[in-house]
Write a protein that holds these residues in place. Structure first.
Motif, mmCIF file in Angstrom:
data_model
loop_
_atom_site.group_PDB
_atom_site.id
_atom_site.type_symbol
_atom_site.label_atom_id
_atom_site.label_comp_id
_atom_site.label_asym_id
_atom_site.label_seq_id
_atom_site.Cartn_x
_atom_site.Cartn_y
_atom_site.Cartn_z
ATOM 1 N N LYS A 1 10.299 33.949 25.713
ATOM 2 C CA LYS A 1 9.188 34.750 25.218
ATOM 3 C C LYS A 1 9.538 36.233 25.331
ATOM 4 N N GLN A 2 8.801 37.034 24.609
ATOM 5 C CA GLN A 2 9.026 38.473 24.677
ATOM 6 C C GLN A 2 8.721 38.980 26.087
ATOM 7 N N GLY A 3 9.638 39.767 26.644
ATOM 8 C CA GLY A 3 9.468 40.308 27.986
ATOM 9 C C GLY A 3 9.938 39.381 29.088
ATOM 10 N N GLN A 4 10.466 38.215 28.773
ATOM 11 C CA GLN A 4 10.938 37.290 29.811
ATOM 12 C C GLN A 4 12.234 37.808 30.429
ATOM 13 N N LEU A 5 12.368 37.647 31.761
ATOM 14 C CA LEU A 5 13.543 38.112 32.482
ATOM 15 C C LEU A 5 14.737 37.223 32.146
ATOM 16 N N PRO B 1 13.765 41.195 24.238
ATOM 17 C CA PRO B 1 13.027 42.171 23.422
ATOM 18 C C PRO B 1 12.008 41.523 22.486
ATOM 19 N N LYS C 1 17.217 44.944 35.540
ATOM 20 C CA LYS C 1 16.581 43.724 35.042
ATOM 21 C C LYS C 1 16.616 43.753 33.517
ATOM 22 N N TYR D 1 15.391 42.140 30.016
ATOM 23 C CA TYR D 1 14.276 41.374 29.488
ATOM 24 C C TYR D 1 14.506 41.074 28.005
ATOM 25 N N SER E 1 15.780 50.604 36.618
ATOM 26 C CA SER E 1 14.952 49.583 35.968
ATOM 27 C C SER E 1 15.781 48.720 35.014
#
Length: 409
Positions: free
Chosen positions: A120-124, A211, A207, A209, A204
């Motif tokens: 998903k969007q923003g998943q690490l 996009p 990490k 993520y 930052s």
């Protein structure tokens, strides 16, 4: 005993032969018949040999005459379909396709996704260990505190000098110096603050993520790998992502069919992987320019793929409808592709007219693979030669073999 008579015993003893008779005896009838039969057989043999030679020479002449005239197979053109639908190949691409790089230097601490993972969007996705950035951030924060302390002292000093100036206890020059020192201290604080923010952003980037929502198509790193953000070297691609909920299908539409690529029109897609199933797409845009090399128009068709059944890079067939009025006024004809002759003067087909071959220039429209559409040059009654020889020339005598239809070739 007569003295003139001779005793046979005496003749045999003396070795003297008796005299032969004076008259020859006649041939027997049987011998005569045998000689006649032999003469007759000899005549028959001679006649048969001569006759066979004459027949062989006659057959050779007829065979030579037949060999001199080529035998060809012909078909008659078929009328083009009234309802025009063109089927063109296309390639699917992800709606968004991007490589993911690191923005900071360090070592890969851990990764959380591998190829084929839907994220998903923003998943690490991964974490990078950056000890140098961490130490630099600590130093920058300490420098900021020192600058803030100096700024506070300069602010107090400037306020005192301004109050003393009101009573003329200090000179105007000294007061201006105190105010100027405060401004310099404030600028130093701003600089230190910006440096802290820069290092915090770099930290930052430890990490990584996602996009956007999509699928991981490649993972090019592993735990402990040195990560180079590109400063002084080539950046390393860590992951590759593709958004597959919607796909782009690019298809090259021939110039003659470019009117079928109307923006906003629907287009049906079929795949060999899903026989008998049709996917609906929409024409969203085109290049608005004909490619000079291929004489085609690049068209983009978007198709929804919520379940991810269609994979990126899949080979699809795009079905486009030719709008009414876009067809040529003349009725087109369809002939097999194995009737075409590619000559230096242009595209030709061989037709049989009055027992001779004629080479006719034609203009083709759509290419259906095993057949092609002919726009100009042929008549529906023409007999087109199938698999013509490369040495075929106009005016060559030909003999037509048993006719065949297009479906029986």
């Amino acid at each position: 005993m007569n003295p003139t008579e001779t005793n046979p015993d005496e003749v045999s003893q003396s070795g003297v032969q008796p005299a032969a008779p004076s008259a020859q005896e006649p041939l027997s009838p049987r011998l005569f018949i045998g000689l006649a039969v032999a003469a007759l057989l000899l005549g028959v043999v001679i006649y048969t040999g001569i006759h066979q030679r004459v027949l062989a020479e006659s057959n050779l002449g007829r065979t030579t005459e037949r060999a001199a005239v080529a035998t060809v197979t012909v078909v008659q053109p078929k009328s083009g379909a009234a309802s025009q639908e063109i089927v063109l190949p296309g390639n699917t691409q992800a709606f968004n396709d991007t490589p993911i790089y690191a923005r900071t230097n360090g070592y890969l601490k851990r990764w959380y996704v591998d190829i084929g993972a839907h994220v998903k969007q923003g998943q690490l996705l991964a974490e990078i260990d950056t000890p140098e950035i961490d130490r630099q951030l600590e130093q920058a924060r300490a420098d900021l505190k020192s600058a803030q302390a100096n700024e506070q002292l300069a602010s107090i000093t400037a306020a005192r000098w301004q109050n003393l100036l009101k009573t003329n206890s200090v000179s105007k020059q000294e007061t201006d110096q105190a105010v100027s020192d405060l401004s310099a201290r404030q600028a130093a604080v701003d600089s230190m603050t910006a440096n802290v923010h820069r290092l915090e952003q770099l930290q930052s980037f430890e990490k990584i993520y996602a996009p956007f929502a999509g699928v991981i198509t490649a993972r090019n790193t592993d735990i402990g790998a040195l990560i180079n953000a590109g400063a002084g070297g080539v950046p390393q691609e860590l992951f590759h992502m593709a958004a597959v909920n919607k796909l782009r299908v690019y298809v090259a539409v021939p110039e003659v069919d470019s009117k079928a690529a109307q923006t906003g029109a629907k287009a049906a897609l079929t795949l060999d992987e899903f026989p008998g199933e049709t996917f609906q797409g929409t024409i969203v845009r085109d290049s608005d320019s004909i490619d000079l090399a291929s004489r085609t128009l690049n068209v983009e068709v978007d198709v929804d793929n919520p379940q991810g059944r269609i994979r990126t890079g899949a080979y699809v067939f795009v079905h486009l409808k030719v709008p009414d009025g876009a067809q040529s006024a003349a009725q087109s004809l369809v002939i097999p592709a194995n009737t075409l002759l590619f000559r230096s003067e242009g595209l030709r087909v061989g037709v049989v007219r009055n027992g001779h071959a004629e080479l006719i220039p034609i203009t083709i429209g759509r290419d259906y693979g095993s057949t092609v559409e002919v726009i100009t040059g042929l008549q529906p009654t023409d007999r087109v030669i199938v698999n013509p020889s490369d040495s075929l020339t106009a005016g060559t005598p030909v003999r037509v073999n048993a006719p065949q239809t297009e479906g029986s070739k």
